[in-house]
Design an enzyme around this catalytic site. Structure first.
Site: not given
Length: 106
Positions: A18, A22, A41, A76
């Site tokens: 993960y 990213h 964000y 996504w």
């Protein structure tokens, strides 16, 4: 400006993957988030998979709906769904439940 914080749980066996995914979020996804009103964000990930998200937006429900309407978000979310626990059949972005803010020091 509305500040939104949410929690999700990344599967412990997929935390490293993960993080890697990213490191290079698709430019098209980043552009869509900005266009939909997602500002400042950030995602924070604890070693046990606890994911904390934070964003600022004028209207969270409108910003979320704007992303839901994009094709890039559908791709996504489909790719990310397998990383999370307890989605109950929802896409990760639909499973986000904002926390209630109890204190803010400006």
């Amino acid at each position: 400006m509305q500040r939104v914080c949410f929690l999700l749980q990344v599967r412990s066996e997929r935390v490293a993957e993960y993080r890697e995914r990213h490191q290079d979020v698709w430019a098209e996804m980043r552009t869509a988030l900005c266009a939909a009103g997602w500002h400042n964000y950030s995602l924070f990930l604890r070693e046990d998979g606890l994911l904390v998200g934070y964003l600022e937006t004028e209207d969270f429900e409108a910003a979320r709906a704007a992303m839901e309407a994009t094709e890039v978000n559908a791709r996504w979310q489909a790719e990310m769904a397998g990383f999370f626990e307890e989605l109950d059949g929802q896409a990760p972005d639909a499973a986000m439940r904002p926390l209630t803010e109890v204190f803010h020091l400006a």
